[in-house]
Motif scaffolding. Structure first.
Motif, PDB file in Angstrom:
ATOM      1  N   LYS A 205       0.813  -1.216   0.000  1.00  0.00           N
ATOM      2  CA  LYS A 205       0.000   0.000   0.000  1.00  0.00           C
ATOM      3  C   LYS A 205       0.843   1.261   0.000  1.00  0.00           C
ATOM      4  O   LYS A 205       0.367   2.328  -0.397  1.00  0.00           O
ATOM      5  CB  LYS A 205      -0.914   0.001   1.227  1.00  0.00           C
ATOM      6  CG  LYS A 205      -2.005  -1.053   1.188  1.00  0.00           C
ATOM      7  CD  LYS A 205      -2.917  -0.920   2.394  1.00  0.00           C
ATOM      8  CE  LYS A 205      -4.039  -1.952   2.340  1.00  0.00           C
ATOM      9  NZ  LYS A 205      -4.940  -1.824   3.514  1.00  0.00           N
ATOM     10  N   GLU A 206       2.095   1.151   0.472  1.00  0.00           N
ATOM     11  CA  GLU A 206       2.961   2.323   0.526  1.00  0.00           C
ATOM     12  C   GLU A 206       3.187   2.948  -0.844  1.00  0.00           C
ATOM     13  O   GLU A 206       3.379   4.169  -0.956  1.00  0.00           O
ATOM     14  CB  GLU A 206       4.316   1.940   1.144  1.00  0.00           C
ATOM     15  CG  GLU A 206       4.273   1.625   2.633  1.00  0.00           C
ATOM     16  CD  GLU A 206       3.694   0.276   2.947  1.00  0.00           C
ATOM     17  OE1 GLU A 206       3.406   0.000   4.126  1.00  0.00           O
ATOM     18  OE2 GLU A 206       3.522  -0.516   1.990  1.00  0.00           O
ATOM     19  N   MET A 207       3.150   2.132  -1.879  1.00  0.00           N
ATOM     20  CA  MET A 207       3.354   2.665  -3.231  1.00  0.00           C
ATOM     21  C   MET A 207       2.212   3.605  -3.614  1.00  0.00           C
ATOM     22  O   MET A 207       2.430   4.679  -4.185  1.00  0.00           O
ATOM     23  CB  MET A 207       3.445   1.515  -4.241  1.00  0.00           C
ATOM     24  CG  MET A 207       4.606   0.564  -4.002  1.00  0.00           C
ATOM     25  SD  MET A 207       4.727  -0.720  -5.258  1.00  0.00           S
ATOM     26  CE  MET A 207       5.114   0.274  -6.691  1.00  0.00           C
ATOM     27  N   GLU A 208       1.005   3.224  -3.277  1.00  0.00           N
ATOM     28  CA  GLU A 208      -0.144   4.082  -3.577  1.00  0.00           C
ATOM     29  C   GLU A 208      -0.150   5.319  -2.690  1.00  0.00           C
ATOM     30  O   GLU A 208      -0.486   6.422  -3.146  1.00  0.00           O
ATOM     31  CB  GLU A 208      -1.436   3.294  -3.382  1.00  0.00           C
ATOM     32  CG  GLU A 208      -1.507   2.061  -4.271  1.00  0.00           C
ATOM     33  CD  GLU A 208      -2.369   0.988  -3.683  1.00  0.00           C
ATOM     34  OE1 GLU A 208      -3.600   1.152  -3.694  1.00  0.00           O
ATOM     35  OE2 GLU A 208      -1.824  -0.030  -3.206  1.00  0.00           O
ATOM     36  N   GLU A 209       0.207   5.139  -1.427  1.00  0.00           N
ATOM     37  CA  GLU A 209       0.231   6.279  -0.518  1.00  0.00           C
ATOM     38  C   GLU A 209       1.251   7.317  -0.972  1.00  0.00           C
ATOM     39  O   GLU A 209       1.008   8.532  -0.868  1.00  0.00           O
ATOM     40  CB  GLU A 209       0.558   5.791   0.897  1.00  0.00           C
ATOM     41  CG  GLU A 209      -0.554   4.927   1.498  1.00  0.00           C
ATOM     42  CD  GLU A 209      -0.146   4.302   2.813  1.00  0.00           C
ATOM     43  OE1 GLU A 209       1.051   4.438   3.188  1.00  0.00           O
ATOM     44  OE2 GLU A 209      -0.998   3.675   3.462  1.00  0.00           O
TER      45      GLU A 209
ATOM     46  N   ARG B 235      -1.169   4.505 -13.688  1.00  0.00           N
ATOM     47  CA  ARG B 235       0.255   4.777 -13.806  1.00  0.00           C
ATOM     48  C   ARG B 235       1.112   3.974 -12.836  1.00  0.00           C
ATOM     49  O   ARG B 235       2.292   3.723 -13.103  1.00  0.00           O
ATOM     50  CB  ARG B 235       0.515   6.274 -13.590  1.00  0.00           C
ATOM     51  CG  ARG B 235      -0.095   7.166 -14.661  1.00  0.00           C
ATOM     52  CD  ARG B 235       0.275   8.626 -14.426  1.00  0.00           C
ATOM     53  NE  ARG B 235      -0.315   9.507 -15.450  1.00  0.00           N
ATOM     54  CZ  ARG B 235      -0.140  10.817 -15.490  1.00  0.00           C
ATOM     55  NH1 ARG B 235       0.626  11.422 -14.561  1.00  0.00           N
ATOM     56  NH2 ARG B 235      -0.718  11.540 -16.437  1.00  0.00           N
ATOM     57  N   ILE B 236       0.532   3.559 -11.715  1.00  0.00           N
ATOM     58  CA  ILE B 236       1.302   2.835 -10.708  1.00  0.00           C
ATOM     59  C   ILE B 236       0.899   1.365 -10.643  1.00  0.00           C
ATOM     60  O   ILE B 236       1.731   0.469 -10.798  1.00  0.00           O
ATOM     61  CB  ILE B 236       1.132   3.478  -9.312  1.00  0.00           C
ATOM     62  CG1 ILE B 236       1.481   4.968  -9.356  1.00  0.00           C
ATOM     63  CG2 ILE B 236       1.992   2.731  -8.291  1.00  0.00           C
ATOM     64  CD1 ILE B 236       2.915   5.258  -9.713  1.00  0.00           C
TER      65      ILE B 236
ATOM     66  N   ALA C 129      -1.199  12.579  -6.994  1.00  0.00           N
ATOM     67  CA  ALA C 129      -1.878  11.751  -7.991  1.00  0.00           C
ATOM     68  C   ALA C 129      -3.300  11.438  -7.540  1.00  0.00           C
ATOM     69  O   ALA C 129      -3.553  11.218  -6.352  1.00  0.00           O
ATOM     70  CB  ALA C 129      -1.100  10.458  -8.218  1.00  0.00           C
ATOM     71  N   SER C 130      -4.216  11.400  -8.474  1.00  0.00           N
ATOM     72  CA  SER C 130      -5.600  11.041  -8.167  1.00  0.00           C
ATOM     73  C   SER C 130      -5.743   9.526  -8.144  1.00  0.00           C
ATOM     74  O   SER C 130      -4.797   8.788  -8.444  1.00  0.00           O
ATOM     75  CB  SER C 130      -6.542  11.630  -9.222  1.00  0.00           C
ATOM     76  OG  SER C 130      -6.283  11.056 -10.494  1.00  0.00           O
ATOM     77  N   PHE C 131      -6.928   9.055  -7.794  1.00  0.00           N
ATOM     78  CA  PHE C 131      -7.184   7.615  -7.743  1.00  0.00           C
ATOM     79  C   PHE C 131      -6.991   6.995  -9.126  1.00  0.00           C
ATOM     80  O   PHE C 131      -6.347   5.943  -9.268  1.00  0.00           O
ATOM     81  CB  PHE C 131      -8.601   7.362  -7.227  1.00  0.00           C
ATOM     82  CG  PHE C 131      -9.026   5.931  -7.317  1.00  0.00           C
ATOM     83  CD1 PHE C 131      -8.643   5.017  -6.350  1.00  0.00           C
ATOM     84  CD2 PHE C 131      -9.823   5.485  -8.367  1.00  0.00           C
ATOM     85  CE1 PHE C 131      -9.031   3.689  -6.431  1.00  0.00           C
ATOM     86  CE2 PHE C 131     -10.225   4.168  -8.452  1.00  0.00           C
ATOM     87  CZ  PHE C 131      -9.826   3.272  -7.485  1.00  0.00           C
TER      88      PHE C 131
END
Length: 218
Positions: free
Chosen positions: A108-112, A127-128, A119-121
């Motif tokens: 989850k750290e990558m999204e955080e 992109r991620i 970055a938006s949802f």
């Protein structure tokens, strides 16, 4: 010889169209749905997952009549588009569980970090998450493509004539009327199975790693 006896070229083109677009539609919709189910907690989530699990127990034959009525009402009977939509929906439970299980393996750290950078949802997903989820999408894609390519029951009920029918029906055509000519029937069989083998060979690494990752956290 097989192409002279039956319209295999037409069936082949239909199968390619149904396989490609049925797989892309399935992955596009269920990729985002699986990500939401894997990452967010919301009301009735467990009930929704339970419904998807129960849908795996429903035999395809039990859905033939309602599917026929629905497709016919929408004006999609005997059309390739109708088969694409039906196959994309029929592969929903399997693709959803494969993708959601794989998303659980992503930290989850990558999204955080992406959210902290503004970055938006949607941007975070495309992109991620999407680039690093190729094994999961490869696994789900192969399963869905094989379903679209090999399915017989829905295709024979929802189509009539040669303009919209797919390759599995061509084999039935050979078996019913030309069963004595086994050489031609086996040649037609090879035409049908070769694309499935090629797809699996090309995506073999993604399939193996995707299943292994899903088994760890799924």
């Amino acid at each position: 010889m097989a192409f002279k006896i039956a319209p295999l070229s037409r069936f082949y083109i239909n199968s390619v169209i149904v396989g490609i677009f049925g797989t892309l539609l399935n992955l596009l919709l269920l990729g985002m749905a699986g990500y939401v189910l894997a990452r967010f907690q919301f009301r009735f989530k467990n009930l929704l997952m339970g419904a998807f699990s129960l849908s795996l127990l429903i035999p395809g034959a039990a859905m033939l009549q309602p599917l026929y009525l629905t497709v016919n009402t929408l004006g999609l009977y005997d059309k390739v588009v109708g088969l694409i939509i039906v196959y994309a929906g029929f592969g929903l439970p399997v693709s959803l569980y494969i993708l959601s299980s794989y998303f659980l393996t992503i930290p989850k750290e990558m999204e955080e970090s992406a959210y902290l950078d503004g970055a938006s949802f949607i941007q975070t997903f495309f992109r991620i998450i999407l680039p690093i989820s190729k094994p999961g999408f490869g696994t789900a894609g192969v399963m869905q493509f094989l379903l679209c390519w090999n399915e017989f029951q829905f295709a024979i009920i929802l189509t009539t004539g040669n303009q919209s029918r797919t390759l599995p029906l061509a084999l039935y055509y050979f078996k019913s009327q030309f069963a004595s000519d086994y050489g031609v029937m086996f040649a037609a069989t090879m035409v049908v199975i070769i694309p499935s083998i090629l797809v699996y060979i090309l995506l073999q690494k993604q399939v193996v790693s995707g299943l292994a990752a899903g088994a760890v956290k799924g």
